[in-house]
Write a protein that holds these residues in place. Sequence first.
Motif, short mmCIF file in Angstrom:
data_model
loop_
_atom_site.label_atom_id
_atom_site.label_comp_id
_atom_site.label_asym_id
_atom_site.label_seq_id
_atom_site.Cartn_x
_atom_site.Cartn_y
_atom_site.Cartn_z
N GLY A 162 -19.93 -5.27 -43.90
CA GLY A 162 -18.78 -4.75 -44.61
C GLY A 162 -19.06 -3.69 -45.65
N ALA A 163 -20.16 -2.97 -45.52
CA ALA A 163 -20.45 -1.88 -46.46
C ALA A 163 -19.52 -0.70 -46.16
CB ALA A 163 -21.90 -1.44 -46.33
N ASP A 164 -19.05 -0.04 -47.22
CA ASP A 164 -18.26 1.16 -47.01
C ASP A 164 -19.19 2.34 -46.70
OD1 ASP A 164 -19.27 2.16 -49.47
OD2 ASP A 164 -17.42 1.69 -50.56
N VAL B 209 -19.30 -10.27 -28.28
CA VAL B 209 -19.26 -10.13 -29.73
C VAL B 209 -19.85 -11.40 -30.34
CG1 VAL B 209 -17.75 -9.90 -31.75
CG2 VAL B 209 -17.18 -8.71 -29.63
N ASN B 210 -20.78 -11.22 -31.27
CA ASN B 210 -21.31 -12.34 -32.06
C ASN B 210 -20.89 -12.13 -33.50
OD1 ASN B 210 -22.74 -13.60 -29.92
ND2 ASN B 210 -24.35 -12.08 -30.14
N ILE B 211 -20.23 -13.14 -34.08
CA ILE B 211 -19.78 -13.07 -35.47
C ILE B 211 -20.53 -14.12 -36.27
CG2 ILE B 211 -17.81 -13.35 -37.03
CD1 ILE B 211 -15.98 -12.55 -34.69
N TRP B 212 -21.14 -13.67 -37.37
CA TRP B 212 -21.87 -14.56 -38.27
C TRP B 212 -21.21 -14.46 -39.64
CZ3 TRP B 212 -24.55 -17.05 -34.91
CH2 TRP B 212 -25.07 -16.40 -33.80
N ALA B 213 -20.89 -15.58 -40.25
CA ALA B 213 -20.22 -15.57 -41.56
C ALA B 213 -20.82 -16.64 -42.46
CB ALA B 213 -18.73 -15.82 -41.38
N THR B 214 -20.79 -16.34 -43.76
CA THR B 214 -21.34 -17.28 -44.75
C THR B 214 -20.25 -18.08 -45.44
OG1 THR B 214 -21.30 -15.63 -46.52
CG2 THR B 214 -23.34 -15.81 -45.21
N GLU B 215 -19.00 -17.73 -45.20
CA GLU B 215 -17.88 -18.50 -45.75
C GLU B 215 -16.73 -18.46 -44.75
OE1 GLU B 215 -15.38 -15.64 -48.71
OE2 GLU B 215 -17.34 -16.24 -49.46
N LYS B 216 -15.75 -19.32 -44.99
CA LYS B 216 -14.62 -19.46 -44.07
C LYS B 216 -13.96 -18.10 -43.82
CE LYS B 216 -10.39 -22.19 -43.51
NZ LYS B 216 -10.44 -22.17 -42.09
N LEU C 111 -28.52 -9.90 -46.96
CA LEU C 111 -28.41 -9.72 -48.41
C LEU C 111 -27.42 -10.76 -48.94
CD1 LEU C 111 -28.04 -5.81 -48.59
CD2 LEU C 111 -30.08 -7.16 -49.14
N PRO C 112 -27.61 -11.23 -50.15
CA PRO C 112 -26.73 -12.30 -50.67
C PRO C 112 -25.25 -11.92 -50.71
CG PRO C 112 -28.51 -11.80 -52.23
CD PRO C 112 -28.64 -10.85 -51.09
N GLU C 113 -24.94 -10.63 -50.87
CA GLU C 113 -23.53 -10.23 -50.98
C GLU C 113 -22.84 -10.06 -49.62
OE1 GLU C 113 -26.06 -6.48 -51.82
OE2 GLU C 113 -26.19 -8.60 -52.24
N ILE C 114 -23.59 -10.09 -48.54
CA ILE C 114 -22.99 -9.95 -47.20
C ILE C 114 -22.39 -11.29 -46.78
CG2 ILE C 114 -23.40 -9.43 -44.77
CD1 ILE C 114 -25.78 -7.69 -45.67
N LYS C 115 -21.09 -11.25 -46.44
CA LYS C 115 -20.38 -12.47 -46.06
C LYS C 115 -20.09 -12.55 -44.56
CE LYS C 115 -18.35 -12.88 -50.58
NZ LYS C 115 -17.15 -13.06 -51.39
N ILE C 116 -20.13 -11.38 -43.88
CA ILE C 116 -19.84 -11.36 -42.45
C ILE C 116 -20.65 -10.26 -41.78
CG2 ILE C 116 -17.82 -9.83 -42.66
CD1 ILE C 116 -16.56 -11.70 -40.40
N GLU C 117 -21.09 -10.54 -40.57
CA GLU C 117 -21.83 -9.57 -39.78
C GLU C 117 -21.38 -9.72 -38.33
OE1 GLU C 117 -26.51 -8.40 -39.02
OE2 GLU C 117 -25.93 -9.46 -40.84
#
Length: 132
Positions: free
Chosen positions: A41-43, A80-87, A118-124
């Motif tokens: 989600g980086a701009d 598509v593979n989606i990885w997330a650290t929160e809901k 990186l700690p700030e990444i919530k979704i990839e």
Amino acid sequence: MENSKIIRKNPAGVHSPVGNYTHLTKIPRNSELYVTSGQIGADHHGNIPESMNEQIRNTFRNIQTVLHAEELSSEHIIKVNIWATEKIDWDFLYEKWAELFGLDYPAMTVGYISELGLPEIKIEIELWAAKV
């Protein structure tokens, strides 16, 4: 038998998909295969917003940019593979999903994990695509 296009289907005897995806995607012989790194989600300046939904918005924008660089569209995406650290807010994600895919859903896997690169990444989101 049609061997010149990507086929998506949900075989008989398997439950219906629980989300916007198909169970099986068949790629014809001699297709070019494309695999992306996980898009985050980086701009375009490299800033990563704190909000999960803002990261989702930027991630889909980045996906579009990567696809356009190779003249690919949603019809070429096979997995598509989606990885997330929160809901994940699925209503919001599926809104962006629909803008990209319409109703032509690829195969998909979703995983919730404790952290990403990186700690700030919530979704990839990682894409596999094929061009016939």
